[in-house]
Scaffold this active site. Structure first.
Site, short mmCIF file in Angstrom:
data_model
loop_
_atom_site.label_atom_id
_atom_site.label_comp_id
_atom_site.label_asym_id
_atom_site.label_seq_id
_atom_site.Cartn_x
_atom_site.Cartn_y
_atom_site.Cartn_z
CB CYS A 189 -0.92 0.01 1.23
SG CYS A 189 -2.45 -0.91 1.00
CG HIS A 241 -1.90 -3.92 -2.73
ND1 HIS A 241 -2.19 -2.87 -1.89
CD2 HIS A 241 -1.70 -3.39 -3.95
CE1 HIS A 241 -2.15 -1.74 -2.59
NE2 HIS A 241 -1.84 -2.04 -3.85
#
Ligand code: H2U
Length: 353
Positions: free
Chosen positions: A55, A166
């Site tokens: 992230c 992710h």
């Protein structure tokens, strides 16, 4: 004995891209479990996860901090399998012992800053940015004198060993051309020398006429279950124009590839109404400095699931010792995928409230 037909009877199929054979056993698919669906509970992920190493703004395992990226983001893999600081060396003893040093560069590529998205849930324009990143990396890594092949891929889902949900992929760029693309290189090259056309150009032309293995097409790409598909829901996205590599795509074609990537993965997710796992990647010309008119850019998808969200196909036993085997035919798999809605089930659920 009845007359032989490919829908019911055991047979072998040839893969002209690799020269390998596949055992097809359609009669086994008639077992009573076919079509069963078991949904798994799916946790909703946050758009940002403070503990995720991919992230934006987060610290990775080696202490480096990701920038606050807003689109795609590529960085050198902190735990690279192949590195560029290996001294050259060869070990050869007679005919039976051979080893050589291997230099390379491995990268991690984040598809989006959003932790909660996957390719089928991203906008086509955002997926095009992923394709643009592939192009930049292919050119940049491929231009290095010691890099002769750039493998771009995505491992999706825990079952495929992905370490993080992710949306991301990887690139392994290296000195040698690895075995899979090397086999294809040989067969593509033989075909091109003989016919003056790429093998996949002729293949998709015939498949488009036949139609039975086609999933969908857009202006620039066609998605199909190849005649020689090994994995139950294996698929391939092939450029309609015989382009050797991603850097040769026009803007329109890059958008077409992004659209096909989204369309195929939406159908995959809709099959069992889960985030569908797979290993996917580009196969394209090596970056060895030579011209490669025989190469024809295509993307392969190898999903492990067989008959439900939880039942996986195992490549064991005969597959390890003999050659790969499948039960449902590629034509049946194509028909199942083709009839799925083109709208993602999550979007459908959101619209239905
Ligand atoms: P996979 O999910 O396919 O394992 O890919 C994630 C990659 O990210 C993996 O190759 C790398 C791992 O080495 N990684 C980093 O480079 N830095 C980190 O902080 C964690 C993981």
């Amino acid at each position: 004995m009845s007359q032989f037909n490919f829908e019911d009877h055991s047979h072998r199929r040839y893969n002209p891209l690799t020269g390998e054979w596949l055992q097809v056993s359609p009669h086994r698919a008639k077992r009573p479990w076919q079509g069963q669906q078991e949904k798994t509970a799916q946790a909703k992920r946050p758009a940002y996860d403070p503990s995720c190493y991919l992230c934006p703004g987060n610290t990775r395992a080696n202490g480096e901090v990701n920038p606050n990226y807003t689109g795609t983001y590529a960085f050198r893999n902190d735990f690279a399998a192949i590195t560029d600081d290996v001294p050259g060396g060869v070990m050869q003893e007679g005919e039976l012992f051979l080893a050589k040093s291997e230099r390379g560069i491995c990268k991690v590529i984040c598809f989006s800053p959003r932790h909660d998205l996957t390719i089928p849930e991203m906008e086509v324009e955002a997926i095009k940015e992923v394709v643009e990143l592939w192009k930049r990396e292919y050119l940049e890594l491929g231009s290095k004198d010691f890099i002769n092949h750039v493998q771009i891929f995505e491992n999706k889902g825990e079952v495929m060993g992905a370490s993080n949900p992710h949306p991301h992929g990887q690139i392994w760029a290296q000195e040698s051309v690895p075995d899979e693309p090397a086999k294809k290189q040989q067969h593509l090259s033989n075909y091109y020398q003989k016919h003056g056309r790429t093998l996949l150009q002729d293949y998709i032309e015939i498949e488009l006429q036949k139609g039975e293995r086609i999933l969908f097409e857009n202006e620039h790409f066609v998605a199909l279950v190849p005649f020689w598909a090994v994995w139950p829901f294996e698929a391939m996205i092939v450029a309609k124009r015989p382009v050797p590599s991603v850097d040769k795509l026009t803007e329109e074609e890059m958008l077409g590839l992004a659209d096909a990537y989204k369309q195929l993965t939406i159908r995959y997710d809709n099959l069992f109404e889960i985030s569908f796992p797979y290993s996917a990647g580009l196969h394209q010309a090596p970056t060895d400095g030579a011209e490669h008119p025989e190469w024809h850019l295509h993307m392969v998808f190898y999903p492990p699931l067989l008959r439900s969200a939880t039942v996986k196909k195992f490549m064991v036993g005969y597959e390890m010792l003999g050659n790969p085997q499948r039960d449902i035919t590629p034509e049946t798999a194509a028909a199942m995928l083709r009839k799925l809605p083109a709208v993602h089930y999550k979007q459908r659920d959101a619209e239905q409230g």
